[in-house]
Design an enzyme around this catalytic site. Structure first.
Site, short mmCIF file in Angstrom:
data_model
loop_
_atom_site.label_atom_id
_atom_site.label_comp_id
_atom_site.label_asym_id
_atom_site.label_seq_id
_atom_site.Cartn_x
_atom_site.Cartn_y
_atom_site.Cartn_z
N HIS A 62 -0.03 -12.24 4.12
CA HIS A 62 1.05 -11.75 5.14
C HIS A 62 0.31 -10.31 5.45
O HIS A 62 -0.69 -9.97 5.07
CB HIS A 62 2.30 -11.36 4.51
CG HIS A 62 2.49 -10.42 3.50
ND1 HIS A 62 1.95 -10.67 2.14
CD2 HIS A 62 3.31 -9.27 3.55
CE1 HIS A 62 2.36 -9.50 1.38
NE2 HIS A 62 3.24 -8.63 2.21
N HIS A 64 1.35 -7.05 5.59
CA HIS A 64 1.45 -5.69 5.12
C HIS A 64 0.23 -5.06 4.66
O HIS A 64 -0.45 -5.56 4.20
CB HIS A 64 2.53 -5.80 3.82
CG HIS A 64 3.80 -5.93 4.18
ND1 HIS A 64 4.69 -6.48 3.53
CD2 HIS A 64 4.59 -5.81 5.58
CE1 HIS A 64 5.98 -6.56 4.26
NE2 HIS A 64 5.91 -6.25 5.30
N ASP A 66 -0.71 -3.16 2.57
CA ASP A 66 -1.23 -3.15 0.87
C ASP A 66 -1.92 -4.56 0.76
O ASP A 66 -2.06 -4.83 -0.57
CB ASP A 66 -0.28 -2.56 0.04
CG ASP A 66 1.10 -3.31 0.11
OD1 ASP A 66 1.46 -3.84 1.08
OD2 ASP A 66 1.68 -3.49 -1.06
N HIS A 67 -1.94 -5.31 1.75
CA HIS A 67 -2.46 -6.64 1.40
C HIS A 67 -3.59 -6.69 2.29
O HIS A 67 -4.49 -7.80 2.22
CB HIS A 67 -1.57 -7.74 1.47
CG HIS A 67 -0.44 -7.58 0.58
ND1 HIS A 67 -0.27 -8.83 -0.21
CD2 HIS A 67 0.74 -6.93 0.62
CE1 HIS A 67 0.84 -8.32 -0.90
NE2 HIS A 67 1.35 -7.25 -0.46
N HIS A 120 10.20 -12.41 3.01
CA HIS A 120 9.84 -11.23 2.80
C HIS A 120 9.19 -10.71 3.98
O HIS A 120 9.51 -9.76 4.74
CB HIS A 120 8.54 -11.34 1.71
CG HIS A 120 8.12 -9.77 1.42
ND1 HIS A 120 8.84 -8.89 0.90
CD2 HIS A 120 6.78 -9.56 1.80
CE1 HIS A 120 8.01 -7.86 0.85
NE2 HIS A 120 6.73 -8.17 1.45
N ASP A 137 3.82 -11.77 -1.90
CA ASP A 137 5.27 -10.92 -2.24
C ASP A 137 6.19 -11.88 -2.22
O ASP A 137 7.25 -11.39 -2.09
CB ASP A 137 5.48 -9.74 -1.38
CG ASP A 137 4.21 -8.67 -1.59
OD1 ASP A 137 3.60 -8.72 -2.43
OD2 ASP A 137 4.49 -7.74 -0.94
N HIS A 175 1.66 -7.99 -7.30
CA HIS A 175 2.12 -6.75 -7.85
C HIS A 175 2.58 -6.68 -9.31
O HIS A 175 2.80 -7.77 -9.67
CB HIS A 175 3.36 -6.38 -7.06
CG HIS A 175 3.03 -5.83 -5.84
ND1 HIS A 175 2.37 -4.57 -5.39
CD2 HIS A 175 3.07 -6.36 -4.27
CE1 HIS A 175 2.38 -4.39 -3.92
NE2 HIS A 175 2.82 -5.36 -3.55
#
Length: 262
Positions: A62, A64, A66-67, A120, A137, A175
C-alpha cells in the site's frame, strides 16, 4: 538481519525505523531479489553490497510512506522494477507495474498470488508466495491494522480471507507490534490458554531482542482477538459480556473500536 527458508526462496528480514520490518525475497532458481515494503533504502543497499547482488524488484502492499520511502532511492541505484496495487498506483512512488488479483506480478521462478484486502487503505493488497504471506498492515501478530480509508466490514472481510489460507502459512507483516497487541488481547480473551502461552513466548523473544514475526495463520486464528470472532463459542461468550450481537462481524467491530481506544 534474520533469514527464513522456504522451498523456492529465502526471506531476509530487516528491522527499520521504530518498529517496521522490511523483507527481501531471494529466489533460489533465478536472480530475482525482491524488496517488500522498503521503509528505507539503506538496509537493502547494504545487503546487496555485502553479497554482490542487484535488487531486481520492489513490491508494495500500500501507499503509506513507511512502506514506500525507499522506492525512489532503490530504483535509482539498482534500476529495479517497482510493483504496487493497481487501485493505489497513483500513490505509489516510482511505480512501474500495477497489479491486482486478476493481474498478478510475473517474476521469474516464483508463482505470486495477489489478494485485494481493503480496510486499512482502500487499495491495500497482499502477496502470497508458496507458504509465505506478505500482508503489510492488514494482519499483525495478535492484531490488525487500523481502519483508515475503508470500512470495518471491508477489514473484517479481508481478515476472513486471510484466515482461509493454510494454517502453516507464515505471516510476514510490516510491524513489530505483537507484545502490545497481546496485552490488549488478554482484556478480550482472558481465558484463552493458547494466548497465555503465546504471551510468555513473545516476552522471552523480545527480551532476547528477537522478532516475533513471522507468525502463522494457525497462531493468529487461535490467539488474535480480531480473528477469534471466527469461533462461534468465543462470539457467544464475548457477546454476552458486551451486550452486542453474537454475529462475528459485529463482535469484530466492537473489538476494533475498543482497540482504537486502548
Amino acid at each position: 538481519m534474520w533469514s527464513y527458508q522456504h522451498s523456492n526462496f529465502t526471506v531476509h528480514q530487516f528491522a527499520a525505523l521504530k518498529d517496521n520490518y522490511i523483507y527481501l525475497i531471494d529466489a533460489h532458481n533465478s536472480g530475482a531479489l525482491i524488496a517488500v515494503d522498503p521503509a528505507e533504502a539503506v538496509s537493502i543497499s547494504r545487503f546487496c553490497k555485502a553479497h554482490d547482488r542487484t535488487l531486481t524488484h520492489i513490491i508494495n502492499t500500500h501507499h503509506h510512506w513507511d512502506h514506500t520511502d525507499g522506492n525512489k532511492a532503490l530504483k535509482q541505484k539498482f534500476g529495479c522494477k517497482v510493483i504496487g496495487p493497481a487501485n493505489d498506483a497513483h500513490r505509489i512512488p516510482a511505480i512501474d507495474i500495477a497489479v491486482s488479483e486478476k493481474s498478478p506480478p510475473r517474476i521469474a521462478g516464483l508463482e505470486i498470488t495477489v489478494l485485494q484486502l481493503p480496510g486499512h487503505t482502500s487499495g491495500h493488497i497482499a502477496y502470497v508466495i508458496d507458504d509465505a504471506l506478505f500482508c503489510g498492515d492488514v494482519l499483525f501478530g495478535a492484531g490488525c491494522g487500523r481502519v483508515f480509508e475503508g470500512t470495518r466490514t471491508e477489514m473484517w472481510n479481508s481478515l476472513t480471507r486471510l484466515a482461509e489460507l493454510a494454517g502453516e502459512t507464515r505471516i510476514y507483516c510490516a510491524h513489530e507490534y505483537t507484545l502490545a497487541n497481546l496485552e490488549f488481547a488478554q482484556t478480550v480473551d482472558p481465558s484463552n490458554g493458547l494466548l497465555v502461552e503465546r504471551t510468555v513466548r513473545t516476552k522471552q523473544l523480545r527480551a532476547d531482542h528477537q522478532p516475533t514475526i513471522p507468525s502463522t495463520i494457525a497462531d493468529e486464528i487461535s490467539t488474535n482477538p480480531f480473528l477469534r470472532p471466527l469461533n462461534a463459542e468465543f462470539c457467544r461468550y464475548y457477546a454476552s459480556l458486551r451486550g452486542v450481537d453474537a454475529n462475528p462481524e459485529k463482535v469484530f467491530t466492537d473489538i476494533r473500536d475498543r482497540k482504537d481506544r486502548f
